[in-house]
Design an enzyme around this catalytic site. Structure first.
Site, PDB file in Angstrom:
ATOM      1  N   LEU A  82       0.863  -1.166   0.000  1.00 45.25           N
ATOM      2  CA  LEU A  82       0.000   0.000   0.000  1.00 45.25           C
ATOM      3  C   LEU A  82       0.906   1.225   0.000  1.00 45.25           C
ATOM      4  CD1 LEU A  82      -2.782  -1.053   2.543  1.00 45.25           C
ATOM      5  CD2 LEU A  82      -2.808  -1.193   0.049  1.00 45.25           C
ATOM      6  N   ARG A  83       0.411   2.304  -0.538  1.00 41.57           N
ATOM      7  CA  ARG A  83       1.253   3.506  -0.645  1.00 41.57           C
ATOM      8  C   ARG A  83       0.843   4.590   0.347  1.00 41.57           C
ATOM      9  NH1 ARG A  83       5.178   0.751  -2.617  1.00 41.57           N
ATOM     10  NH2 ARG A  83       5.329   0.600  -4.884  1.00 41.57           N
TER      11      ARG A  83
ATOM     12  N   ASN B 235       6.797  -0.905   3.917  1.00 41.30           N
ATOM     13  CA  ASN B 235       7.617   0.109   3.238  1.00 41.30           C
ATOM     14  C   ASN B 235       6.815   1.346   2.860  1.00 41.30           C
ATOM     15  OD1 ASN B 235       6.222  -1.437   1.354  1.00 41.30           O
ATOM     16  ND2 ASN B 235       7.710  -1.085  -0.263  1.00 41.30           N
TER      17      ASN B 235
ATOM     18  N   HIS C 294      12.269 -11.353   1.717  1.00 41.29           N
ATOM     19  CA  HIS C 294      12.449 -11.140   0.270  1.00 41.29           C
ATOM     20  C   HIS C 294      13.833 -11.698  -0.036  1.00 41.29           C
ATOM     21  CE1 HIS C 294      12.932  -9.070  -3.583  1.00 41.29           C
ATOM     22  NE2 HIS C 294      13.997  -8.453  -3.128  1.00 41.29           N
TER      23      HIS C 294
ATOM     24  N   HIS D 150       7.485 -14.415  -2.704  1.00 40.90           N
ATOM     25  CA  HIS D 150       7.593 -14.473  -4.181  1.00 40.90           C
ATOM     26  C   HIS D 150       8.816 -15.234  -4.701  1.00 40.90           C
ATOM     27  CE1 HIS D 150       8.886  -9.922  -3.753  1.00 40.90           C
ATOM     28  NE2 HIS D 150       9.851 -10.696  -3.366  1.00 40.90           N
TER      29      HIS D 150
ATOM     30  N   ASP E  75       1.380  -9.768  -4.746  1.00 37.33           N
ATOM     31  CA  ASP E  75       2.595  -8.946  -4.826  1.00 37.33           C
ATOM     32  C   ASP E  75       2.296  -7.578  -5.454  1.00 37.33           C
ATOM     33  OD1 ASP E  75       5.200  -8.509  -4.235  1.00 37.33           O
ATOM     34  OD2 ASP E  75       6.042  -9.752  -5.822  1.00 37.33           O
TER      35      ASP E  75
ATOM     36  N   PHE F 209      10.566  -1.161 -10.050  1.00 38.07           N
ATOM     37  CA  PHE F 209      10.202  -2.578 -10.091  1.00 38.07           C
ATOM     38  C   PHE F 209       8.738  -2.756  -9.689  1.00 38.07           C
ATOM     39  CE2 PHE F 209      14.826  -2.996  -9.442  1.00 38.07           C
ATOM     40  CZ  PHE F 209      15.133  -4.027 -10.313  1.00 38.07           C
ATOM     41  N   GLY F 210       8.116  -3.820 -10.204  1.00 36.87           N
ATOM     42  CA  GLY F 210       6.836  -4.255  -9.652  1.00 36.87           C
ATOM     43  C   GLY F 210       5.639  -3.999 -10.539  1.00 36.87           C
TER      44      GLY F 210
END
Lengths: 442, 323
Positions: free
Chosen positions: A80-81, A111, A196, A249, A322, A340-341
């Site tokens: 989530l941001r 994060n 990770h 992942h 993810d 990334f992502g």
């Protein structure tokens, strides 16, 4: 949706459904009854005699039209941001995206800005999500303060305030002695660490899987060994400490072999993967498609097949989306500079169902990876059809086809690696605590 | 109709982003046009008016002396208006992205933008956002097509052909766009490619692009017709790609002793700028009988004139079609 005259109660009957409960192996036509927030009854026999007329008055009836009804999906890896990066996504926008994907519980990485390494941030996220009232949001706490990989965060206190487990998110806990202490200390309270798995000294500066395509495009490689070495090392540390570790992942054949072996030796190790790793390979990058720049990177076809095998035989316990929102500015860059992502909430179920449509994995096994397996691992009261449980339900049509169009996504960020992909499987309705929070109008 | 239309079908590309994807006849067309400019460039009056009224922007995000000069001369000798823009890393840090820059320049209606950028794929990204022709003047580790073309023109003039030649490319293959463009071009034209470098400087699976890999200069150079040396960025030493310049030169620097393994008339090439005493011995580099290094620079201007001519011809044809 029909309402019998004289409705006063808050009972809802979901009739004409194909009930699927991976925890018990139930797969049968039937109905489910909820009262308020709770499942009160379900089964093939419920309301089976005499059709809709036999349902007592005062019950709201939802006709599932023969579609699948399963426990609401539990997504254990979502970025989530909010707080901090609301231009890429907010708890509201990502929750709306999640319910459209049939996800009723999700666990978010720490994060954010500020980092979830303090009780106040855990409480902030929980409160915001409660106010939004859509998908239930549970946070991970940081393993180390500021995700800096050096000093342990207050794992015990964070857990008491609601952190489900601990991870440094998109960064590995790279220092072996830090992870050793983290595993050991966390096991004091029975807490789990989520890793990770990527050795930064091998991965840093890399863009994609090394090999012919990377060489042709002039891009730098992130070797498989970056993942494999850390999986191997961490398995040793679990053996040493007796801790509980989950690998996020997983993307390579060799890591899956190592994890399979560790599990057979009875170690407390689990892992998940995400849809890109069983449905795409490095060739999706094509001519510098930054939407296919993921972490870990998309791997070779052999690795993809090993991931499918790992899901099938249970080495890979869980499928998580993810979900990684990136704004357009982070992706509309030369490949090496792009973020990334990919976003994944709305495609999680349909991409997972590819495995069923291809005949590689049966439907209940796929749903297990999306419901009771993550719920059990994180000790969430979710992921099962059970009398007395919260009525978190996903109703989906497994056959209906659609095509992913990035611009049509509800998610604020549109960076899907599946843009343009034809899929089969549409979420028709998402129910959280007995309340319909998403309904497919089309 | 219809000479122009016929020419467009000979080179049906709007941009020149790389050698990969070009056919041998398209490469031959560019080389033949370049050949015609070699003589013209040796005359006192070098100027033509083919590109009169055309605007060419040389957009260099990475430092360059010879390539930008070569492109500037090529544009001016064809009568075009040439503007050089050296965008330093610092001004990019002000926040403008390459896509913003592309759209800004596009609004000024240039006919050709020549781009160099430190990131692989950056020139392609820019080309998607503009209406004019784009020439890749080097993108990261990906491609540097005009360098491969000028190398091919140099070889063709000296050896009379490309097909059947044995070409060794030596040095920092891993970080070299010159090597990649040359591998594509030489394979397409029927030459054989060998790559010679320590294993740290060989990128993974490069043999699948059509090359034989050697880690020993004496073995790799055996019976070669062409020896192409690459510039070694000495700062790579700090990332442990090799331990010291002394050791690198000892094993992989081109000396007369190592060159003796190649054919007696083998040609020595280097894309410049050279590190004398690092990848090539000064004596070899300056040997007029063996080294074609200065000729490569000369061919560079002719090749870039050919590229500008052919790509602008395509533009006028397309705009006519639209009308």
């Amino acid at each position: 949706m029909a309402l019998k005259p004289g409705t006063t109660s808050n009972k809802v009957a979901y009739v004409n459904a194909r009930l699927l409960d991976p925890a018990t192996g139930l797969d049968a036509p039937g109905a489910l009854l909820s009262e308020g927030e709770i499942i009160t009854d379900f089964g093939p026999q419920l309301f089976s005699g005499g059709g809709l007329e036999s349902i007592p008055s005062g019950i709201q009836i939802i006709d599932c039209a023969g579609h699948c009804l399963c426990p609401g999906l539990v997504d254990m890896r979502v970025q989530l941001r909010e707080p901090g990066y609301e231009h890429q996504g907010t708890i509201i926008s990502d929750s709306e995206s999640a319910v459209a994907g049939g996800i009723t519980s999700m666990v978010c990485l720490p994060n954010t800005q500020p980092v979830i390494d303090d009780m106040s941030v855990v409480e902030f996220v929980a409160r915001r999500a409660r106010l939004v009232g859509l998908t239930k949001v549970y946070p991970y706490g940081a393993v180390t303060k500021g995700l800096a990989g050096k000093e342990l965060a207050e794992l015990g206190l964070l857990a008491q305030s609601g952190a489900l487990a601990f991870t440094d998110g998109i960064k590995a806990v790279a220092d072996a002695s830090v992870l050793r202490r983290a595993l050991s200390y966390a096991s004091t309270f029975g807490l789990m660490i989520v890793q990770h798995a990527e050795e930064p000294s091998l991965a840093d500066g890399g863009d994609m899987n090394p090999g012919e395509l990377a060489t042709r495009l002039g891009l730098s490689g992130i070797p498989r060994e970056a993942e494999i070495i850390m999986v191997e090392r961490d398995i040793r540390l679990v053996e040493m400490t007796g801790g509980k570790l989950h690998f996020a992942h997983i993307s390579t054949a060799d890591s899956i072999d190592k994890i399979r072996d560790a599990k057979s030796r009875g170690l407390n190790i689990t892992c998940d993967t995400a849809p890109p790793y069983f449905s795409l390979n490095e060739l999706s990058i094509g001519d510098y498609r930054t939407f296919a720049k993921l972490s870990p990177p998309l791997r070779s076809e052999d690795d993809r097949q090993a991931v499918v095998q790992g899901i099938s035989d249970g080495t890979i316990d869980i499928i998580a989306s993810d979900h990684t929102p990136q704004d357009e500015e982070s992706k509309r860059l030369p490949f090496a500079q792009a973020g990334f992502g990919g976003v994944g909430l709305e495609t999680l179920l349909a991409v997972s169902l590819e495995l069923y449509h291809k005949g590689e994995i049966d439907l209940l096994n796929i749903l297990k990876h999306l419901t009771c397996a993550p719920a059990d691992l994180l000790k969430l009261p979710a992921g099962k059809l059970e009398k007395g449980r919260r009525a978190d339900l996903t109703i989906f049509n497994p056959e209906r086809s659609w095509k992913v169009n990035a611009d049509d996504l509800i998610s604020k960020s549109k960076n899907t690696p599946f843009d343009g992909r034809p899929l089969q499987g549409v979420v028709m309705r998402t129910v959280i605590d007995g309340r319909t929070v998403f309904e497919n109008e089309s | 109709m219809t000479r122009k239309a016929a020419d467009t079908t000979q080179f049906p590309h709007r941009h020149l982003l790389g050698i990969e994807g070009l056919s041998s006849s398209e490469i031959t067309l560019l080389l033949d046009r370049a050949e015609s400019y070699v003589e013209q460039n040796r005359q006192a009056d070098k100027r033509k008016t083919l590109l009169r009224g055309r605007t060419i922007i040389n957009l260099f995000f990475e430092a360059s002396t010879r390539t930008i000069t070569s492109f500037e001369l090529a544009g001016k000798r064809l009568g075009g208006d040439v503007i050089n823009m050296a965008v330093s890393a610092s001004s990019m840090q002000k926040g403008e992205t390459i896509v913003d820059t592309a759209m800004t320049l596009n609004a000024m209606h240039p006919d050709v933008i020549t781009v160099r950028h430190a990131d692989s794929g950056a020139v392609k990204l820019l080309s998607e956002k503009v209406n004019c022709a784009v020439i890749n003047a080097g993108d990261g580790k990906h491609e540097h097509p005009t360098q491969a073309l000028l190398d091919a023109l140099t070889i063709r003039r000296r050896k009379g052909k490309l097909a059947g030649l044995q070409v060794a490319i030596c040095g920092d293959i891993a970080h070299s766009r010159v090597a990649r463009s040359n591998i594509h071009l030489l394979n397409t034209m029927g030459a054989s490619v060998r790559l010679i470098a320590p294993k740290t400087l060989i990128p993974s699976e490069i043999e699948k692009m059509g090359a034989e890999v050697f880690n020993d200069m004496d073995l790799g150079l055996k019976d070669c017709d062409i020896v192409m040396m690459l510039r070694l960025q000495t700062e790579r030493m700090h990332s442990n790609f090799f331990p010291s310049i002394r050791e690198y030169f000892h094993f992989f620097g081109l000396t007369y002793e190592k060159l003796a393994n190649a054919k007696p008339d083998a040609l020595v090439m280097h894309p410049g700028p050279m590190n004398r005493g690092v990848e090539i011995d000064s004596e070899v580099a300056d040997d007029i009988g063996r080294s074609a290094i200065r000729e490569q620079v000369e061919m560079g201007v002719a090749v870039r004139m050919a590229c500008l001519e052919i790509l602008t011809r395509n533009i006028s044809d397309q705009s006519q079609e639209k009308c």
